[in-house]
Design an enzyme around this catalytic site. Structure first.
Site, short mmCIF file in Angstrom:
data_model
loop_
_atom_site.label_atom_id
_atom_site.label_comp_id
_atom_site.label_asym_id
_atom_site.label_seq_id
_atom_site.Cartn_x
_atom_site.Cartn_y
_atom_site.Cartn_z
N LYS A 26 0.95 -1.22 -0.01
CA LYS A 26 0.02 -0.19 -0.08
C LYS A 26 0.63 1.30 -0.16
CE LYS A 26 -3.75 -0.37 2.32
NZ LYS A 26 -4.48 -0.65 3.43
N ARG A 99 -3.35 2.92 8.66
CA ARG A 99 -3.71 1.89 8.18
C ARG A 99 -2.47 0.86 7.88
NH1 ARG A 99 -6.78 5.06 4.59
NH2 ARG A 99 -8.91 4.31 4.38
N GLY A 108 -8.43 -6.97 4.93
CA GLY A 108 -9.46 -7.18 5.96
C GLY A 108 -8.64 -8.01 7.16
N MET A 110 -5.79 -7.05 8.91
CA MET A 110 -5.31 -5.99 9.97
C MET A 110 -6.05 -4.77 10.07
SD MET A 110 -1.55 -6.82 10.16
CE MET A 110 -0.75 -5.81 8.64
N ARG A 366 -3.99 -1.11 -5.71
CA ARG A 366 -3.12 -2.43 -5.54
C ARG A 366 -3.35 -3.27 -6.65
NH1 ARG A 366 -6.15 -3.97 -0.10
NH2 ARG A 366 -8.23 -4.25 -1.12
N HIS A 484 -15.93 -8.54 2.19
CA HIS A 484 -14.80 -9.38 2.70
C HIS A 484 -14.75 -10.74 2.10
CE1 HIS A 484 -13.11 -12.33 5.62
NE2 HIS A 484 -12.09 -11.44 5.59
N ARG A 593 -2.05 -48.60 -14.97
CA ARG A 593 -1.78 -49.71 -13.91
C ARG A 593 -2.64 -50.70 -14.53
NH1 ARG A 593 -2.32 -44.71 -10.13
NH2 ARG A 593 -0.66 -45.04 -8.68
N ARG A 652 2.45 -50.61 -17.20
CA ARG A 652 3.26 -51.20 -15.83
C ARG A 652 2.54 -52.66 -15.57
NH1 ARG A 652 2.48 -48.77 -9.95
NH2 ARG A 652 0.44 -49.88 -10.20
N SER A 799 10.96 -44.45 -13.89
CA SER A 799 9.73 -43.62 -13.48
C SER A 799 9.59 -43.62 -12.14
CB SER A 799 8.52 -44.19 -14.18
OG SER A 799 7.58 -43.34 -13.98
N CYS A 866 5.55 -40.66 -11.63
CA CYS A 866 4.20 -41.22 -11.90
C CYS A 866 3.66 -41.21 -10.40
CB CYS A 866 4.16 -42.42 -12.70
SG CYS A 866 4.75 -43.81 -11.91
N TYR A 886 9.81 -35.82 -17.76
CA TYR A 886 8.47 -35.66 -17.88
C TYR A 886 7.84 -35.78 -16.59
CZ TYR A 886 7.65 -40.62 -17.79
OH TYR A 886 7.87 -42.18 -17.56
C1 PEP Z 1 3.92 -44.99 -6.61
O1 PEP Z 1 4.42 -45.81 -5.90
O2 PEP Z 1 4.42 -43.85 -6.68
C2 PEP Z 1 3.22 -45.30 -7.95
C3 PEP Z 1 2.93 -44.85 -8.69
O3 PEP Z 1 2.67 -46.79 -7.82
P1 PEP Z 1 1.41 -47.19 -7.04
O4 PEP Z 1 0.86 -45.96 -6.29
O5 PEP Z 1 0.47 -47.91 -7.87
O6 PEP Z 1 1.90 -47.88 -6.11
MG MG Z 2 4.05 -48.18 -6.37
#
Ligand code: PEP
Ligand code: MG
Length: 957
Positions: A26, A99, A108, A110, A366, A484, A593, A652, A799, A866, A886
């Site tokens: 402010k 203020r 809001g 303070m 602001r 608010h 999975r 997997r 992974s 993952c 990734y």
């Molecule tokens: C993990 O273990 O992070 C995973 C992706 O496998 P799951 O959750 O199926 O054990």
């Molecule tokens: Mg796992």
């Protein structure tokens, strides 16, 4: 000598916008507005006491630096000079506001004290000068109220008697006087009424707080300053900082500013406005104002504010006169000022203005809070208008804000069939459904026991923050779009309806009644459409939004994708989920999975065959069952791979311990016994043999494949032949075979032998010379990470399964941590749930070691994640820094991960002093036309697999 007080006003300022850390948001903005040559707006003069004083104050037993007093008095003199009035003067007293102002806005949270400098003697001067005793006494009673509340009660840490604070007590007295006199509005109170109220108020204050209201203006000023510093460590401020992750050490600045009055008659007004609509992001000046009122009246939501222009009209305010018609000259000036402010700051501004007897003042500006929908639209449009460049546009939206664009809304079909019971202002978009609760405490308590609640209040105050946070949505009967509740909900992107005058909350605060007579009691289900501002009885279904038709979002995500380096895949096991993820921008599947095909709708037959396989006694029996199961597995994988159209699919192999699939119901056992031609008792014995004490550390993952090589062989055949068939059909397929729960390279070697045996058979079966695939492993056991150099001798990709890696790294059971995690968080033993956000200090080290050792063996090693963390913004940023290729997350989190990845790339550029370890993020110029990325073709799936649930207890998807 350190400078603790910064002046602003009269076209000059000691500070500027870049000094936010010192002057607070402010203070820095006031200095910029007042002093920048391109702005020089009519800001009432004042000064800012720096955040360093706050830090000093807390470090020195709540004492000020010795230089402060002289600096304050000198700067006050400068203010007096510009205003041509003196503080404490008997004939024409200067009045001040005090203020707070932290680095980041904490709406809001303070406290503020207005009209400082009034007492029984200066008021005489004020009356003489203004010839308006009603105004003067109104200002005086406000001062007594605010001062008693903020300085004398809260800052002193006084716990109000019976939980009822002094402000409430005084407010109730004001209400009583209005009732006694038969008045409706505060404005009906006469000068005499107010005069005697002031006297009464002072008596009540002395009586309840044990001290008189101070008459000395200088004492009032120091009291106000001290209270602001005290409020930094008030309960509300601490609570807000915890939610918003604002560091405690920042401290607040104090802004002392000359008062200007919007309540000096019908030629005066006060208002709050936004340079763009903060609810939708539309580029339209949007705001509310009240004639003859002080600023707090607009925010407090006591009177329904009027629209500043035609655009800002809504159902509640459409009958009220717009400022553009009522005070056209000042509206024109205000309009020009807000344009120059937005141009100057390159961002949407939230401004407060006051018109005192026809003169317009800018009180504050602001960066305006906005919800996610508006944030995306503004970023995208401001980039197109060349107001900001692409990196700025991308930085403007927080990954978590994207959730709001993907927010469920009330099913339009269900909504059509329902009549709404009340209508209010649409302060926070999306839909919500929950049980009505009427206090913040109940919202917290009910939510903690797993109930979905909607917090219903007359209006909210900063004390309600915790309950507001825990509720699905907020509904208030009073207040405007700048109240608010609206501000806070907008900041969080929470569904919210305010100013719902159609409902009246009962005295006992346990129910509300609508105009049409519907009564909603505590615990009754209600549903809110926060986009339209309507309330329904009952629990309506919520549905997903159609994101592909949101042009601003699509344009914004193009910028995001040009900046990010990290790829984003999805964890999906069905063609339907996969298609959804592709529309959200997934670039492949990071975790399919296999076991999910045995759960949910349509899985009866394959599950039966799987059970038959599990309960088989001999290898031969098992192979018969596997052959029967094979087509189901292959078709499932094929349909998903087809939906990805050439993007990689990491499949997997079977992971859970087998006993999870054993049937429990007698008829299922009987059917299986008959199929296997054994009696039920024998089957029960076999099932008993599969039981383990610690199944999560037991016979699961690759260990199953080691024991039952034929199970691995069937799955490999299914993956390779599914890919081969697609290629034969002229389609694309890129499978990645992933071995779970490995701890040594020998396991990988063992399973690879099976792959090598099946591969030529699969090629022959589909009539191809080769089928592309990669062979890799999950890294989810600490030993695997530590021996990554060996694992990478065989694995072509890693992974990270951070769910299991966290479980085994911490030794916390992922299914049972809920029992003690709150204790760990409350005692600050852990900063956050490690199953939600990667523990960078420990598990993160294992990840980094694994990547480094793996790539030492195989420099081109593909590495992804993952576990659930793949969709958590902070974890995504970590993955970028760690050099992963990734992240993979559930479909709904894909856009969030894309944006987090872009933020990570921008942060890397910002920290460019360190030598870049990886390909640097691409630099994008402002207004460079976005190049369309080749989008994956619309996938055509043969089979729409049903929704399936996770087989492992307690797992999130
Ligand atoms: C993990 O273990 O992070 C995973 C992706 O496998 P799951 O959750 O199926 O054990
Ligand atoms: Mg796992």
């Amino acid at each position: 000598m350190p400078k603790y007080v910064y002046f602003f006003g009269g076209g000059k300022a000691d500070g500027n916008e870049s000094m936010k850390n010192l002057l607070g948001g402010k203070g820095a903005n006031l200095a910029e507005m007042a002093g920048h040559p391109g702005l020089r707006l009519p800001v009432p003069p004042g000064f800012t006491i720096t955040t360093e004083v706050c830090t000093y104050y807390y470090a020195n037993k709540r004492k000020y630096p010795p230089e402060l007093k002289a600096q304050l008095e000198k700067t006050l003199g400068m203010v007096e000079k510009i205003m041509g009035k003196k503080f404490g003067d008997l004939s024409d007293p200067l009045l001040l506001s005090v203020r707070s102002g932290a680095r980041r806005s904490m709406p809001g949270m303070m406290d503020t004290v207005l009209n400082i400098g009034l007492n029984d003697t200066t008021i005489v001067g004020l009356i003489q000068k203004t010839q308006n005793p009603r105004f003067a006494y109104d200002a005086y009673r406000r001062l007594v109220m605010m001062y008693a509340d903020v300085v004398m009660e809260k800052a002193e840490g006084i716990e109000p008697k019976g939980g009822k604070g002094i402000r409430k007590v005084l407010d109730e007295r004001l209400g009583e006087v209005k009732r006694e006199k038969g008045y409706t509005y505060d404005t009906d109170l006469t000068a005499d009424d107010l005069k005697s109220l002031v006297a009464e108020f002072k008596e009540i204050v002395k009586d309840r707080l044990g001290k008189p209201f101070p008459e000395d203006p200088m004492m009032q000023l120091w009291g106000g300053v001290g209270a602001v510093f005290q409020s930094w460590n008030g309960k509300r401020a601490i609570e807000y900082r915890r939610i918003e992750r604002i560091p405690d050490e920042w401290g607040t600045a104090v802004n002392v500013q000359s008062m200007v009055f919007g309540n000096m008659g019908d030629d005066s007004a006060t208002g709050v406005a936004f340079t763009r609509n903060p609810g939708t992001g539309e580029n339209q000046f949007y705001g509310e104002y009240l004639v003859n009122a002080q600023g707090e009246d607009v925010v407090a939501g006591i009177r329904t504010p009027a629209p500043i222009n035609e655009y800002s009209k809504n159902d509640q305010s459409k009958h009220l006169p717009a400022l553009e018609h009522l005070m056209p000259e000042n509206y024109k000036k205000l309009y020009a000022m807000q344009r120059s402010l937005e141009k100057h700051y390159h961002d949407m501004q939230d401004i407060e203005f006051t018109i005192e007897k026809g003169t317009l003042y800018m009180l504050q500006c602001r960066v305006g809070k906005r919800n996610g929908v508006a944030a995306v639209r503004m970023a995208s449009e401001m980039y197109k208008e060349r107001l900001i460049d692409a990196p700025t546009a991308v930085r403007r939206v927080q990954p978590s804000q994207l959730v709001e664009l993907l927010l469920p809304m009330i099913d339009p079909v269900a909504e059509l069939a329902k009549t709404s019971i009340a209508k209010g202002l649409p302060a926070g978009p999306g839909g919500a459904t929950g049980k009505a609760v009427f206090s913040s405490e109940d919202a917290v308590a009910w939510a903690q026991r797993g109930e979905k609640v909607i917090l219903v209040r007359e209006e909210t105050s900063p004390e309600d923050v915790d309950g507001m946070h825990k509720a699905q949505a907020i509904l208030t009967s009073k207040g405007g779009m700048t109240s608010h509740a609206a501000l806070v909900a907008r900041g969080w992107g929470k569904c919210c309806i305010v100013g719902c005058g159609d409902m009246e909350i009962a005295h006992d605060n346990k129910s509300f009644k609508t105009k049409s007579g519907v009564v909603v009691r505590e615990g009754d289900w209600i549903s809110l459409n926060g986009t339209k501002g309507v309330v329904y009885e009952g629990s309506l279904t919520l549905v997903d939004v159609d994101i592909e038709h949101n042009a601003a979002y699509m344009d914004f995500m193009k910028l995001v994708d040009k900046i990010r380096v990290l790829k984003v895949r999805t964890n999906a096991d069905t063609p339907a989920d996969t298609r959804k993820a592709v529309t959200f921008g997934a670039e492949g599947i990071g975790l399919f999975r296999t076991e999910h095909m045995f759960y949910g709708e349509g899985s009866e037959k394959p599950l039966f065959l799987l059970r038959k396989m599990i309960m088989s006694k001999t290898k031969e029996e098992r192979e018969v069952a596997l052959n029967e199961l094979y087509p189901f597995v292959k078709n499932d994988i094929k349909a998903t791979m087809e939906a990805l159209d050439g993007y990689p699919v990491t499949v997997r192999l079977l992971d859970p311990p087998l006993h999870e699939f054993v049937p429990h119901s007698p008829d299922k056992m009987a059917a299986l016994a008959q199929e296997l031609q054994v009696d039920v008792e024998e089957l029960k014995k076999r099932a008993e043999n599969l039981k383990e004490n610690n199944p999560m550390l037991g016979h699961r993952g690759v260990r199953l494949g080691v024991t039952y090589g034929e199970v691995t062989a069937m799955q490999i055949r299914a993956i390779l032949e599914a890919a081969g068939e697609l290629i034969k059909e002229g389609k694309k397929a890129n499978p990645e075979i992933m071995i779970p729960v490995t701890c040594t390279v020998e396991e990988l070697i063992n399973q690879k032998k099976i792959v090598d045996k099946v591969y030529p058979e699969a090629c022959a079966a589909v009539g191809l010379k080769k089928i592309p695939f990669l062979y890799g492993t999950m890294i989810e056991i600490p030993r695997a990470a530590l021996t990554a150099n060996r694992m990478a001798e065989v694995a072509e990709f890693f992974s990270y399964g951070t769910n299991d890696l966290t479980q085994m790294g911490f030794g916390f059971s992922r299914d049972d941590i809920g029992g003690f995690l709150p204790d760990y968080l409350n005692n600050k033993i852990l900063p956050a749930d490690p199953f939600q956000t990667i523990d960078q200090e420990g598990i993160g080290e294992l990840i980094k070691i694994g990547i480094q050792r793996g790539r030492a063996t195989r420099p081109q090693l593909k590495v992804g994640i993952c576990g659930e963390h793949g969709g958590d913004p902070e974890s995504v940023k970590f993955c970028h820094r760690a050099g992963m290729s990734y992240v993979s997350c559930s479909p709904f989190r894909v856009p969030i991960a894309r944006l987090a990845a872009a933020h990570a790339a921008l942060e890397e550029i910002a920290a460019a002093e360190k030598p870049a370890k990886r390909k640097p993020a691409k630099k994008i110029e402002a207004k460079k036309p976005a190049v369309k990325k080749p989008a994956p073709k619309k996938p055509v799936a043969k089979k729409t697999a049903p929704k399936k649930k996770s087989p492992k207890k307690g797992k999130k998807r």
